[in-house]
Design a protein around this motif. Structure first.
Motif, PDB file in Angstrom:
ATOM      1  N   GLN A  67       1.139  -1.288  -0.529  1.00  0.00           N
ATOM      2  CA  GLN A  67       0.376   0.050  -0.102  1.00  0.00           C
ATOM      3  C   GLN A  67       0.790   1.376   0.099  1.00  0.00           C
ATOM      4  N   LEU A  69       1.734   4.660   1.013  1.00  0.00           N
ATOM      5  CA  LEU A  69       1.473   5.829   1.822  1.00  0.00           C
ATOM      6  C   LEU A  69       1.725   7.074   1.459  1.00  0.00           C
ATOM      7  N   HIS A  83      -2.719   7.801   2.054  1.00  0.00           N
ATOM      8  CA  HIS A  83      -2.831   6.971   1.022  1.00  0.00           C
ATOM      9  C   HIS A  83      -1.967   7.943   0.169  1.00  0.00           C
ATOM     10  N   VAL A 146      -5.758   7.657   6.724  1.00  0.00           N
ATOM     11  CA  VAL A 146      -4.739   6.165   7.290  1.00  0.00           C
ATOM     12  C   VAL A 146      -4.533   6.881   8.905  1.00  0.00           C
ATOM     13  N   LEU A 159      -3.605  -0.275   9.322  1.00  0.00           N
ATOM     14  CA  LEU A 159      -4.576   0.503   8.227  1.00  0.00           C
ATOM     15  C   LEU A 159      -5.789   0.232   7.995  1.00  0.00           C
TER      16      LEU A 159
END
Ligand code: FES
Ligand code: FE2
Length: 369
Positions: A67, A69, A83, A146, A159
């Motif tokens: 992911q 970030l 994100h 997040v 997350l």
């Protein structure tokens, strides 16, 4: 799931030394896929040091569990995570640590977000000089936040957004740090080891068992195995050594030490009387991870350049000794003969077993169970 259930079977018989996790837990993409959505999504995972974002507008990109970030220091001097995805066409916004000033501007079509993630500009989206479009609501198109917690100098993210409060989650670690005045914690240097070709769990397991220390670190340590013990205490796993006589210099491996972790990836080494090292371990995939080590003093001392250099050299060598072991642990798990996962010492590796049990519990637990 069949394979994961087989994993559990390795833990059911306490009448002889336990087997470790099967090699697939370290090498297979299927296990990684499961692990990233459970272990790395549902828990508090350390992703950076707060001192890496010094000023408002500082932005640091991090990839965790695939992911992308970004961490952002905002105008209120707080660190938030989002994100790293533009709401226009889903491109990553930031690729390198930098100061963006007041706005995070997407390099593709110049959409701009403020440091709290609000979409402030969508130039010409509705046509030349028309920045709005029918049915398009800017307030609904900010960066996706997040859940973040900055604890002391370290930034954690959750997350899935539903882990317990950080203080509860980390209570057993925090209790073991009693006596440290964190106001005096002073960052004195960082070692960046880059990418290590191993599974991140092998680094964690290596850190929490004292069994290898006098073998692997024979040139850097005077800590006899008999003085060590393991720590299995909720989310805090680790090992420790209490020496009757301190033979090493401050910050070396020859002093009483605590090797503590916060499940799943946070590592904190405390070296009496006045040194600390924190490791950032970022899982990348089943076969790779990244590691940094932040060096601190705990009594506010500023060391000379030579002293810092010699500490850096020492820890570089110690880490490299460990990295060779964990890379070989990963390669050994390609063998047909590694299928049973080896065996764990009931004394020196009960902490490893506890870690593996937590992994299995996480990957086999359905959401909300
Ligand atoms: S993808 Fe970001 S502005 Fe177009
Ligand atoms: Fe080690």
């Amino acid at each position: 799931m069949g394979k994961l259930n087989k994993t559990l079977a390795y833990f059911q018989d306490g009448s002889r030394p336990a087997h470790g996790l099967p090699p697939s837990a370290y090498r297979s993409k299927a296990f990684w896929k499961k692990e990233r959505k459970t272990v790395l999504f549902r828990n508090w995972v350390c992703v950076a040091a707060a001192h890496e974002l010094k000023f408002p507008g500082d932005v640091v990109p991090v990839a965790l569990a695939e992911q992308p970030l970004i961490l952002v220091r905002n105008r209120q001097n707080e660190i938030a995570a989002f994100h790293n995805v533009c709401r226009h066409r889903c491109m990553t916004l930031v690729e390198k640590p930098q100061n963006v000033g007041k706005l995070i501007r997407c390099p593709y079509h110049a959409w701009a977000y403020d440091l709290d993630g609000r979409l402030k500009a969508s130039p010409h989206f509705g046509g030349t000089d028309t920045h709005e479009a029918n049915g398009f609501d800017k307030s609904q198109n900010g960066l996706v936040p997040v859940r973040t917690r900055v604890w002391q100098d370290w930034v954690f993210v959750n997350l899935s957004g539903d882990a317990p409060d950080f203080e509860d989650y980390a209570a057993s670690l925090i209790a073991r740090l009693e006596g440290i005045d964190f106001c005096k914690l002073t960052h004195i240097g960082t070692l960046d080891f880059g990418v290590i070709d191993t599974n991140w769990k092998l680094i964690m397991e290596n850190f929490i068992e004292p069994y290898h220390v006098q073998v692997v670190h024979s040139s850097t340590t005077d800590q006899p195995l008999k003085d060590h013990y393991t720590i299995v205490d909720g989310n805090c796993l680790g090992s420790a050594v209490d020496l009757a006589e301190e033979s090493g210099t401050s910050g070396s491996l020859g002093v009483s030490s605590r090797y503590l972790t916060l499940y799943p990836n946070f590592i904190l080494g405390r070296y009496f009387p006045d040194q600390m090292g924190v490791y950032l371990n970022i899982p990348i995939g089943p076969n790779q991870m990244m590691q940094k080590r932040y060096l601190y003093t705990t009594e506010g001392q500023n060391l000379s350049e030579d002293e810092v250099d010699s500490l850096k050299n020492l820890w570089w060598d110690v880490h490299k000794e460990d990295h060779e072991m964990v890379e070989r642990m990963w390669r050994g798990r390609a063998s047909e003969f590694a299928a049973d996962g080896g065996v764990l010492s009931p004394v020196w590796e009960d902490s490893v077993r506890a870690f593996q049990e937590m992994i299995v519990a996480d990957v086999t637990k359905s959401k909300g169970a």
